[in-house]
Scaffold this motif. Sequence first.
Motif, mmCIF file in Angstrom:
data_model
loop_
_atom_site.group_PDB
_atom_site.id
_atom_site.type_symbol
_atom_site.label_atom_id
_atom_site.label_comp_id
_atom_site.label_asym_id
_atom_site.label_seq_id
_atom_site.Cartn_x
_atom_site.Cartn_y
_atom_site.Cartn_z
ATOM 1 N N LYS A 80 0.835 -1.201 0.000
ATOM 2 C CA LYS A 80 0.000 0.000 0.000
ATOM 3 C C LYS A 80 0.878 1.262 0.000
ATOM 4 N N PRO A 81 0.262 2.440 -0.210
ATOM 5 C CA PRO A 81 1.051 3.669 -0.288
ATOM 6 C C PRO A 81 1.987 3.893 0.912
ATOM 7 N N ASP A 82 1.577 3.494 2.100
ATOM 8 C CA ASP A 82 2.455 3.690 3.270
ATOM 9 C C ASP A 82 3.709 2.823 3.174
ATOM 10 N N GLY A 83 3.561 1.610 2.672
ATOM 11 C CA GLY A 83 4.720 0.727 2.514
ATOM 12 C C GLY A 83 5.703 1.260 1.481
ATOM 13 N N VAL A 84 5.163 1.830 0.393
ATOM 14 C CA VAL A 84 6.024 2.401 -0.649
ATOM 15 C C VAL A 84 6.725 3.651 -0.116
ATOM 16 N N GLN A 85 5.950 4.552 0.524
ATOM 17 C CA GLN A 85 6.530 5.799 1.041
ATOM 18 C C GLN A 85 7.586 5.531 2.104
ATOM 19 N N ARG A 86 7.387 4.482 2.880
ATOM 20 C CA ARG A 86 8.330 4.168 3.962
ATOM 21 C C ARG A 86 9.514 3.317 3.503
ATOM 22 N N LYS A 87 9.612 3.098 2.176
ATOM 23 C CA LYS A 87 10.769 2.395 1.574
ATOM 24 C C LYS A 87 10.856 0.953 2.059
ATOM 25 N N LEU A 88 9.693 0.337 2.223
ATOM 26 C CA LEU A 88 9.655 -1.048 2.691
ATOM 27 C C LEU A 88 9.435 -2.054 1.556
ATOM 28 N N VAL A 89 9.485 -1.574 0.306
ATOM 29 C CA VAL A 89 9.183 -2.476 -0.821
ATOM 30 C C VAL A 89 10.144 -3.670 -0.843
ATOM 31 N N GLY A 90 11.444 -3.384 -0.755
ATOM 32 C CA GLY A 90 12.431 -4.470 -0.813
ATOM 33 C C GLY A 90 12.281 -5.435 0.353
ATOM 34 N N GLU A 91 12.132 -4.894 1.536
ATOM 35 C CA GLU A 91 11.959 -5.705 2.753
ATOM 36 C C GLU A 91 10.739 -6.618 2.649
ATOM 37 N N ILE A 92 9.655 -6.072 2.137
ATOM 38 C CA ILE A 92 8.422 -6.863 2.040
ATOM 39 C C ILE A 92 8.553 -7.947 0.971
ATOM 40 N N ILE A 93 9.077 -7.596 -0.193
ATOM 41 C CA ILE A 93 9.244 -8.592 -1.256
ATOM 42 C C ILE A 93 10.188 -9.699 -0.793
ATOM 43 N N ARG A 94 11.238 -9.313 -0.080
ATOM 44 C CA ARG A 94 12.220 -10.294 0.407
ATOM 45 C C ARG A 94 11.556 -11.410 1.218
ATOM 46 N N ARG A 95 10.562 -11.047 2.017
ATOM 47 C CA ARG A 95 9.934 -12.049 2.889
ATOM 48 C C ARG A 95 9.224 -13.137 2.094
ATOM 49 N N PHE A 96 8.603 -12.757 0.982
ATOM 50 C CA PHE A 96 7.910 -13.763 0.166
ATOM 51 C C PHE A 96 8.906 -14.545 -0.688
ATOM 52 N N GLU A 97 9.961 -13.869 -1.142
ATOM 53 C CA GLU A 97 11.008 -14.554 -1.925
ATOM 54 C C GLU A 97 11.708 -15.610 -1.083
ATOM 55 N N THR A 98 12.138 -15.219 0.116
ATOM 56 C CA THR A 98 12.931 -16.151 0.927
ATOM 57 C C THR A 98 12.067 -17.268 1.506
ATOM 58 N N LYS A 99 10.780 -17.040 1.638
ATOM 59 C CA LYS A 99 9.878 -18.113 2.056
ATOM 60 C C LYS A 99 9.875 -19.244 1.032
ATOM 61 N N GLY A 100 10.017 -18.888 -0.243
ATOM 62 C CA GLY A 100 10.030 -19.903 -1.299
ATOM 63 C C GLY A 100 8.963 -19.710 -2.354
ATOM 64 N N VAL B 170 2.538 -1.007 -4.995
ATOM 65 C CA VAL B 170 3.218 -2.065 -5.745
ATOM 66 C C VAL B 170 2.289 -3.271 -5.783
ATOM 67 N N ALA B 171 1.755 -3.544 -6.976
ATOM 68 C CA ALA B 171 0.826 -4.662 -7.160
ATOM 69 C C ALA B 171 1.621 -5.890 -7.599
ATOM 70 N N MET B 172 1.283 -7.029 -6.998
ATOM 71 C CA MET B 172 2.070 -8.241 -7.264
ATOM 72 C C MET B 172 1.174 -9.469 -7.329
ATOM 73 N N VAL B 173 1.637 -10.451 -8.091
ATOM 74 C CA VAL B 173 1.048 -11.785 -8.041
ATOM 75 C C VAL B 173 2.160 -12.762 -7.661
ATOM 76 N N TRP B 174 1.887 -13.569 -6.659
ATOM 77 C CA TRP B 174 2.845 -14.567 -6.174
ATOM 78 C C TRP B 174 2.242 -15.953 -6.332
#
Length: 149
Positions: free
Chosen positions: A9-29, A71-75
């Motif tokens: 959401k906009p707060d996650g993007v503004q707070r520069k958490l995009v990489g941190e958030i994506i990392r959690r789903f990537e490293t989960k597998g 940031v819209a995503m499909v996992w």
Amino acid sequence: MERTFLAIKPDGVQRKLVGEIIRRFETKGFTLVGLKLMNVSRELAETHYGVHRERPFFAGLVDFITSAPVVAMVWEGEGVIASARKIIGATNPLNSEPGTIRGDFGVNVGRNLIHGSDAPETAQQEVSLWFKDEELVNWQPALLSWIHE
Ligand code: DAT
Ligand code: MG
């Protein structure tokens, strides 16, 4: 293979958490199959949150989600819909467990950083609401056999 729709959401993007958030789903597998930074139209926001149309927070929610880029995503992955909801945490960040995205980074229900589809039917609806077929990439991660039996 199961797919879910997630949006930072906009707060996650503004707070520069995009990489941190994506990392959690990537490293989960899980596997990223769709990704775009975008502004959200009122029409899209109102459709996406249509189930909440009668709730007192609806107008504020639509204002918020359309206020700045998301940031819209499909996992993709086995059990990704329910697992992503666990990784995200409870709706109100004050109730989200530490270790979850909302539990680690949020304090307010109206600024809870990320959306995740809540069931197979809504996942399917939301993936096709937010993404065209040709925006999704079908691919086989080379590590798949080290993540799955
Ligand atoms: P979730 O995002 O965990 O699926 P939901 O579908 O119940 O939660 O609500 C959608 C969003 O609406 C939520 O992420 C934040 C907002 N919201 C929910 N309840 C709220 C409340 N009581 N006050 C303000 N915003 C709320
Ligand atoms: Mg929901």
